[in-house]
Design a protein around this motif. Sequence first.
Motif, PDB file in Angstrom:
ATOM      1  N   PRO A 123       0.822  -1.216   0.000  1.00 49.58           N
ATOM      2  CA  PRO A 123       0.000   0.000   0.000  1.00 49.58           C
ATOM      3  C   PRO A 123       0.857   1.268   0.000  1.00 49.58           C
ATOM      4  CG  PRO A 123      -0.919  -1.613   1.498  1.00 49.58           C
ATOM      5  CD  PRO A 123       0.420  -2.155   1.059  1.00 49.58           C
ATOM      6  N   GLU A 124       1.987   1.215   0.714  1.00 47.71           N
ATOM      7  CA  GLU A 124       2.900   2.359   0.724  1.00 47.71           C
ATOM      8  C   GLU A 124       3.518   2.551  -0.668  1.00 47.71           C
ATOM      9  OE1 GLU A 124       6.130   1.849   3.436  1.00 47.71           O
ATOM     10  OE2 GLU A 124       7.050   3.726   2.795  1.00 47.71           O
ATOM     11  N   LEU A 125       3.834   1.420  -1.288  1.00 49.33           N
ATOM     12  CA  LEU A 125       4.397   1.471  -2.645  1.00 49.33           C
ATOM     13  C   LEU A 125       3.454   2.196  -3.597  1.00 49.33           C
ATOM     14  CD1 LEU A 125       6.460   0.441  -4.781  1.00 49.33           C
ATOM     15  CD2 LEU A 125       5.130  -1.654  -4.891  1.00 49.33           C
ATOM     16  N   PHE A 126       2.166   1.937  -3.438  1.00 47.67           N
ATOM     17  CA  PHE A 126       1.193   2.560  -4.336  1.00 47.67           C
ATOM     18  C   PHE A 126       1.038   4.058  -4.090  1.00 47.67           C
ATOM     19  CE2 PHE A 126      -0.769  -1.853  -4.537  1.00 47.67           C
ATOM     20  CZ  PHE A 126      -0.142  -2.127  -5.743  1.00 47.67           C
ATOM     21  N   SER A 127       1.589   4.539  -2.992  1.00 44.10           N
ATOM     22  CA  SER A 127       1.502   5.981  -2.763  1.00 44.10           C
ATOM     23  C   SER A 127       2.746   6.707  -3.299  1.00 44.10           C
ATOM     24  CB  SER A 127       1.261   6.283  -1.286  1.00 44.10           C
ATOM     25  OG  SER A 127       2.354   5.835  -0.545  1.00 44.10           O
ATOM     26  N   THR A 128       3.747   5.951  -3.794  1.00 42.12           N
ATOM     27  CA  THR A 128       4.891   6.610  -4.446  1.00 42.12           C
ATOM     28  C   THR A 128       4.471   6.980  -5.869  1.00 42.12           C
ATOM     29  OG1 THR A 128       5.810   4.568  -5.369  1.00 42.12           O
ATOM     30  CG2 THR A 128       6.531   5.172  -3.151  1.00 42.12           C
ATOM     31  N   GLU A 129       5.253   7.856  -6.502  1.00 39.09           N
ATOM     32  CA  GLU A 129       4.879   8.311  -7.851  1.00 39.09           C
ATOM     33  C   GLU A 129       4.857   7.140  -8.839  1.00 39.09           C
ATOM     34  OE1 GLU A 129       7.241  11.580  -9.230  1.00 39.09           O
ATOM     35  OE2 GLU A 129       6.208  11.513 -11.190  1.00 39.09           O
ATOM     36  N   ASP A 130       5.937   6.325  -8.806  1.00 38.05           N
ATOM     37  CA  ASP A 130       6.018   5.185  -9.735  1.00 38.05           C
ATOM     38  C   ASP A 130       4.887   4.188  -9.473  1.00 38.05           C
ATOM     39  OD1 ASP A 130       8.287   6.245 -10.798  1.00 38.05           O
ATOM     40  OD2 ASP A 130       9.650   5.028  -9.588  1.00 38.05           O
ATOM     41  N   GLY A 131       4.659   3.904  -8.182  1.00 36.91           N
ATOM     42  CA  GLY A 131       3.625   2.935  -7.820  1.00 36.91           C
ATOM     43  C   GLY A 131       2.242   3.424  -8.231  1.00 36.91           C
ATOM     44  N   ARG A 132       2.034   4.724  -8.058  1.00 35.61           N
ATOM     45  CA  ARG A 132       0.725   5.298  -8.393  1.00 35.61           C
ATOM     46  C   ARG A 132       0.426   5.178  -9.884  1.00 35.61           C
ATOM     47  NH1 ARG A 132       1.307   9.833  -5.650  1.00 35.61           N
ATOM     48  NH2 ARG A 132       1.849  11.018  -7.509  1.00 35.61           N
ATOM     49  N   LYS A 133       1.492   5.351 -10.688  1.00 32.69           N
ATOM     50  CA  LYS A 133       1.299   5.244 -12.148  1.00 32.69           C
ATOM     51  C   LYS A 133       0.870   3.832 -12.534  1.00 32.69           C
ATOM     52  CE  LYS A 133       4.459   8.862 -13.599  1.00 32.69           C
ATOM     53  NZ  LYS A 133       5.895   9.092 -13.745  1.00 32.69           N
ATOM     54  N   VAL A 134       1.455   2.828 -11.850  1.00 27.53           N
ATOM     55  CA  VAL A 134       1.056   1.444 -12.141  1.00 27.53           C
ATOM     56  C   VAL A 134      -0.377   1.219 -11.668  1.00 27.53           C
ATOM     57  CG1 VAL A 134       1.563  -0.991 -11.728  1.00 27.53           C
ATOM     58  CG2 VAL A 134       3.446   0.640 -11.970  1.00 27.53           C
ATOM     59  N   LEU A 135      -0.649   1.729 -10.493  1.00 29.53           N
ATOM     60  CA  LEU A 135      -1.995   1.557  -9.914  1.00 29.53           C
ATOM     61  C   LEU A 135      -3.070   2.113 -10.850  1.00 29.53           C
ATOM     62  CD1 LEU A 135      -3.080   0.465  -7.179  1.00 29.53           C
ATOM     63  CD2 LEU A 135      -3.222   2.830  -6.416  1.00 29.53           C
ATOM     64  N   GLU A 136      -2.745   3.207 -11.492  1.00 26.69           N
ATOM     65  CA  GLU A 136      -3.719   3.841 -12.392  1.00 26.69           C
ATOM     66  C   GLU A 136      -4.131   2.917 -13.553  1.00 26.69           C
ATOM     67  OE1 GLU A 136      -2.127   8.326 -11.472  1.00 26.69           O
ATOM     68  OE2 GLU A 136      -1.812   7.507 -13.493  1.00 26.69           O
ATOM     69  N   ASP A 150     -13.254   5.588  -5.562  1.00 31.79           N
ATOM     70  CA  ASP A 150     -13.600   5.720  -4.140  1.00 31.79           C
ATOM     71  C   ASP A 150     -13.068   4.544  -3.302  1.00 31.79           C
ATOM     72  OD1 ASP A 150     -15.269   4.343  -5.783  1.00 31.79           O
ATOM     73  OD2 ASP A 150     -17.101   4.743  -4.651  1.00 31.79           O
ATOM     74  N   TYR A 151     -12.122   3.783  -3.859  1.00 32.02           N
ATOM     75  CA  TYR A 151     -11.522   2.663  -3.115  1.00 32.02           C
ATOM     76  C   TYR A 151     -10.021   2.883  -2.960  1.00 32.02           C
ATOM     77  CZ  TYR A 151     -15.751  -0.166  -3.623  1.00 32.02           C
ATOM     78  OH  TYR A 151     -17.030  -0.642  -3.552  1.00 32.02           O
ATOM     79  N   LEU A 152      -9.476   2.356  -1.850  1.00 31.28           N
ATOM     80  CA  LEU A 152      -8.066   2.496  -1.526  1.00 31.28           C
ATOM     81  C   LEU A 152      -7.445   1.095  -1.382  1.00 31.28           C
ATOM     82  CD1 LEU A 152      -6.781   5.257  -0.820  1.00 31.28           C
ATOM     83  CD2 LEU A 152      -7.022   4.621   1.591  1.00 31.28           C
ATOM     84  N   PRO A 153      -6.268   0.832  -1.993  1.00 28.99           N
ATOM     85  CA  PRO A 153      -5.665  -0.498  -1.821  1.00 28.99           C
ATOM     86  C   PRO A 153      -5.216  -0.703  -0.374  1.00 28.99           C
ATOM     87  CG  PRO A 153      -4.245   0.914  -3.161  1.00 28.99           C
ATOM     88  CD  PRO A 153      -5.483   1.696  -2.867  1.00 28.99           C
ATOM     89  N   LEU A 154      -5.662  -1.804   0.240  1.00 28.41           N
ATOM     90  CA  LEU A 154      -5.379  -2.019   1.662  1.00 28.41           C
ATOM     91  C   LEU A 154      -4.522  -3.255   1.922  1.00 28.41           C
ATOM     92  CD1 LEU A 154      -8.969  -1.293   3.040  1.00 28.41           C
ATOM     93  CD2 LEU A 154      -6.980   0.207   3.137  1.00 28.41           C
ATOM     94  N   CYS A 155      -4.815  -4.326   1.207  1.00 31.18           N
ATOM     95  CA  CYS A 155      -4.118  -5.603   1.429  1.00 31.18           C
ATOM     96  C   CYS A 155      -3.575  -6.095   0.104  1.00 31.18           C
ATOM     97  CB  CYS A 155      -5.123  -6.677   1.825  1.00 31.18           C
ATOM     98  SG  CYS A 155      -5.382  -6.822   3.515  1.00 31.18           S
ATOM     99  N   VAL A 156      -2.310  -6.477   0.097  1.00 31.12           N
ATOM    100  CA  VAL A 156      -1.734  -6.994  -1.144  1.00 31.12           C
ATOM    101  C   VAL A 156      -0.991  -8.282  -0.848  1.00 31.12           C
ATOM    102  CG1 VAL A 156      -0.178  -6.496  -3.075  1.00 31.12           C
ATOM    103  CG2 VAL A 156      -1.464  -4.635  -2.010  1.00 31.12           C
ATOM    104  N   GLY A 157      -1.214  -9.282  -1.675  1.00 35.42           N
ATOM    105  CA  GLY A 157      -0.519 -10.554  -1.475  1.00 35.42           C
ATOM    106  C   GLY A 157      -0.002 -11.100  -2.784  1.00 35.42           C
ATOM    107  N   ALA A 158       1.173 -11.745  -2.699  1.00 39.54           N
ATOM    108  CA  ALA A 158       1.746 -12.458  -3.841  1.00 39.54           C
ATOM    109  C   ALA A 158       1.193 -13.878  -3.810  1.00 39.54           C
ATOM    110  CB  ALA A 158       3.265 -12.475  -3.709  1.00 39.54           C
ATOM    111  N   PHE A 159       0.653 -14.328  -4.925  1.00 42.12           N
ATOM    112  CA  PHE A 159       0.067 -15.670  -5.027  1.00 42.12           C
ATOM    113  C   PHE A 159       0.777 -16.464  -6.114  1.00 42.12           C
ATOM    114  CE2 PHE A 159      -4.256 -15.767  -2.897  1.00 42.12           C
ATOM    115  CZ  PHE A 159      -4.165 -14.523  -2.300  1.00 42.12           C
ATOM    116  N   GLY A 160       1.043 -17.739  -5.855  1.00 40.98           N
ATOM    117  CA  GLY A 160       1.619 -18.598  -6.894  1.00 40.98           C
ATOM    118  C   GLY A 160       1.759 -20.017  -6.380  1.00 40.98           C
TER     119      GLY A 160
END
Length: 188
Positions: A136-149, A156-166
């Motif tokens: 979630p912190e990553l998504f608040s950086t400039e680079d992360g935000r661009k990917v998020l977009e 109206d939603y905020l990324p809260l939980c992120v998990g790597a799956f495989g």
Amino acid sequence: MNNILRSVLMRRSTYQFDSRPIRDEELMDILEEGKLLSNAENNDAWHFTVLQNRALLTRLSDAHEKLIAREHEGLKKDSASGGAGSRMFLDVPMLLIISGRKDVKYAEDAANMVFGSMMLVAEKYGIGVCWLNSAPELFSTEDGRKVLEQMGIPVDYLPLCVGAFGYKRSAGLPDILTLGDNIINIVK
Ligand SMILES: Cc1cc2nc3c(=O)[nH]c(=O)nc-3n(C[C@H](O)[C@H](O)[C@H](O)COP(=O)(O)O)c2cc1C
């Protein structure tokens, strides 16, 4: 011990993934189970994003490396605080992002609960998960935000939980860990 309890007690974080993509029907099962879980008011408190696009995962990985380098300047990249997560974005076949509605107070608690249950559902297919709390912190950086977009998360939603799956690379038995008695207080 029944199978559900065994999964709850024995599940461990996965840091090394097989490069195979997750089968669509298994992914859909994990997502459907996530939709079934209680969300307190039945009000779409969260939104799921499944990221399997290699180019975007690589961009996130680069952004994450930068973030870790900034935060741990002078420290080794794989120190405990950086964790396996520092390379995680590059190697994983998939990220699951649970976003919560900004106007729902308990959205983060609910997202955490849903995420925990979805990790257990994944376990039944041999799919391992590592929770990535720096995402979630990553998504608040400039680079992360661009990917998020690029991910189409509703505004109206905020990324809260992120998990790597495989799929897990090794099927070895997990270490059994128990915490000390001093983390429990019983007040009668
Ligand atoms: C809320 C939460 C956040 C976590 N965040 C990260 C993370 O950002 N990077 C990482 O490599 N591991 C992360 N982990 C995995 C922990 O490092 C792991 O749970 C811990 O070492 C215990 O190992 P186990 O899950 O195999 O029992 C996280 C785990 C939890 C529960």
